[in-house]
Design an enzyme around this catalytic site. Structure first.
Site, PDB file in Angstrom:
ATOM      1  N   HIS A  45      21.542  -3.410  25.930  1.00 43.27           N
ATOM      2  CA  HIS A  45      21.783  -4.774  25.466  1.00 43.27           C
ATOM      3  C   HIS A  45      20.647  -5.123  24.505  1.00 43.27           C
ATOM      4  O   HIS A  45      19.544  -5.480  24.927  1.00 43.27           O
ATOM      5  CB  HIS A  45      21.772  -5.765  26.631  1.00 43.27           C
ATOM      6  CG  HIS A  45      22.963  -5.689  27.531  1.00 43.27           C
ATOM      7  ND1 HIS A  45      24.256  -5.866  27.071  1.00 43.27           N
ATOM      8  CD2 HIS A  45      23.059  -5.479  28.863  1.00 43.27           C
ATOM      9  CE1 HIS A  45      25.097  -5.763  28.090  1.00 43.27           C
ATOM     10  NE2 HIS A  45      24.405  -5.518  29.177  1.00 43.27           N
ATOM     11  N   ILE A  46      20.899  -5.023  23.201  1.00 44.65           N
ATOM     12  CA  ILE A  46      19.857  -5.320  22.219  1.00 44.65           C
ATOM     13  C   ILE A  46      20.528  -5.651  20.889  1.00 44.65           C
ATOM     14  O   ILE A  46      21.592  -5.128  20.568  1.00 44.65           O
ATOM     15  CB  ILE A  46      18.882  -4.118  22.062  1.00 44.65           C
ATOM     16  CG1 ILE A  46      17.648  -4.535  21.257  1.00 44.65           C
ATOM     17  CG2 ILE A  46      19.574  -2.920  21.429  1.00 44.65           C
ATOM     18  CD1 ILE A  46      16.526  -3.492  21.278  1.00 44.65           C
TER      19      ILE A  46
END
Length: 370
Positions: A180-181
């Protein structure tokens, strides 16, 4: 007589050595030709030729809406300097993509990378997809790696550079890496870009799912400490409080495609256009949560070395996995809250989502997904 025998023996030995040399040379040539053909996999499906490991040529044409009313301004992200345009009207970005052979220059490379990077947007079906990928990884022998940092989607510049170098180091074995980035600009650091994929979801449905997930958790126990302090979801929206007052939460999907440029944290046309530009130019495949089965069919055709067999696997495990990822409790948005989200808070979010959806529809047509 002895001299003649010696001469004949020498002639026989010399002939044998010559034959051995010719045989060795031919074997070496055959090996080189075989390896050359193996370098380019031609995947044939439904009489269509797909070039999985062929480089992609991208020609980007920029058209201003009218006249020369585009001026350049410079904006900077942590440790990354980029140039974005301040426009009085949106710019249409049209990307033409076609397969070319591996003899092209390095600037034309895309699929030469053996690393797939899934910078997964939250609550868009990523856990379901990754569950399938892990099973396939064990079957096919490719690596599936996940970041341990599940909370920090927008780290500082030091962490950004460290993360990109780590992803760029996955070169020995085909690898699918997820985190998640927000979008990472590998080229700004002189690093080779991986094969970007992602999945998106209708912004209001995604928002509702994440809000209830954070507040109540799900059957799989994804949230260790549910946020029982959060207000009712409609109160959050209508009063613009709690999570609903955060800019990043209202441009959630968009931020994953915009990245770390400073314009991404400011509500403006620039952040929308930059997110759309990255979708066009840097993402090989985009999927939709609403069309999950079509998404995995598309991935199976576009990246068969990773996803071949995923549709059959999903059909076997669909009931079990859907039960695990269901939110324990769900607060329902009112029509008034939905209208406010759609017509106010999520205007930019929907523009990015709809742009990504158009790319998904185009890819479906190109690869024959009905």
């Amino acid at each position: 007589m002895k001299l003649l025998s010696s001469y004949l023996l020498t002639l026989i030995v010399a002939s044998f050595v010559a034959i051995l040399f010719v045989w060795t040379y031919l074997e070496a040539e055959r090996s080189v030709i075989s390896e050359t053909f193996q370098d380019i996999k031609l995947v044939k499906d439904n009489s269509e030729l797909k070039l999985e490991d062929v480089l992609i040529e991208r020609n980007t044409l920029l058209y201003t809406a009218s006249g020369n009313n585009t001026k350049q301004v410079t904006s900077t992200a942590p440790a990354i300097k980029t140039t974005t345009a301040a426009r009085s009207k949106p710019v249409r970005i049209e990307t033409i993509t076609k397969g070319i052979t591996k003899k092209a220059g390095p600037s034309q490379e895309l699929l030469k990378s053996k690393t797939v990077f899934y910078n997964r947007v939250g609550k868009c079906g990523s856990r379901s997809l990754l569950h399938l990928v892990r099973v396939l990884g064990n079957m096919k022998g490719f690596k599936v790696l996940s970041s341990n940092d599940v909370a920090n989607v927008h780290p500082n510049s030091t962490e950004v550079e460290k993360e990109m170098k780590k992803i760029s180091s996955f070169i020995k074995k085909p690898t699918l890496y997820d985190r998640h980035i927000h979008y990472l600009d590998f080229k700004a650091f002189g690093l080779k870009e991986p094969i970007y994929i992602n999945m998106i979801r209708d912004p209001i449905r995604r928002f509702s799912s994440q809000y209830n997930y954070l507040k109540y958790g799900d059957a799989a126990g994804g949230v260790k400490k549910p946020r029982n302090d959060l207000p009712d979801i409609n109160e959050c929206v209508m009063k613009n409080i709690s999570l609903c007052s955060r800019t990043t939460f209202m441009f959630y999907i968009g931020s994953y495609f915009c990245g770390f440029d400073e314009v991404c944290s400011i509500r403006s046309r620039d952040r929308v256009e930059l997110a759309k530009k990255h979708i066009d130019e840097n993402y090989y495949a985009i999927g939709l949560t609403e069309e999950f089965e079509n998404t995995i069919k598309l991935l199976e055709k576009m990246l068969p070395s990773f996803f071949k067999g995923v549709t059959r696997l999903w059909n076997k495990e669909i009931k079990m996995w859907k039960t695990r990822t269901t939110t324990k409790r769900r607060e329902t948005l009112t029509e008034e809250s939905i209208a406010k989200l759609k017509n106010s808070y999520f205007l930019d979010e929907y523009e990015v989502y709809n742009h990504g959806r158009k790319k998904f529809e185009r890819l479906k047509n190109e690869f024959g997904i009905q």
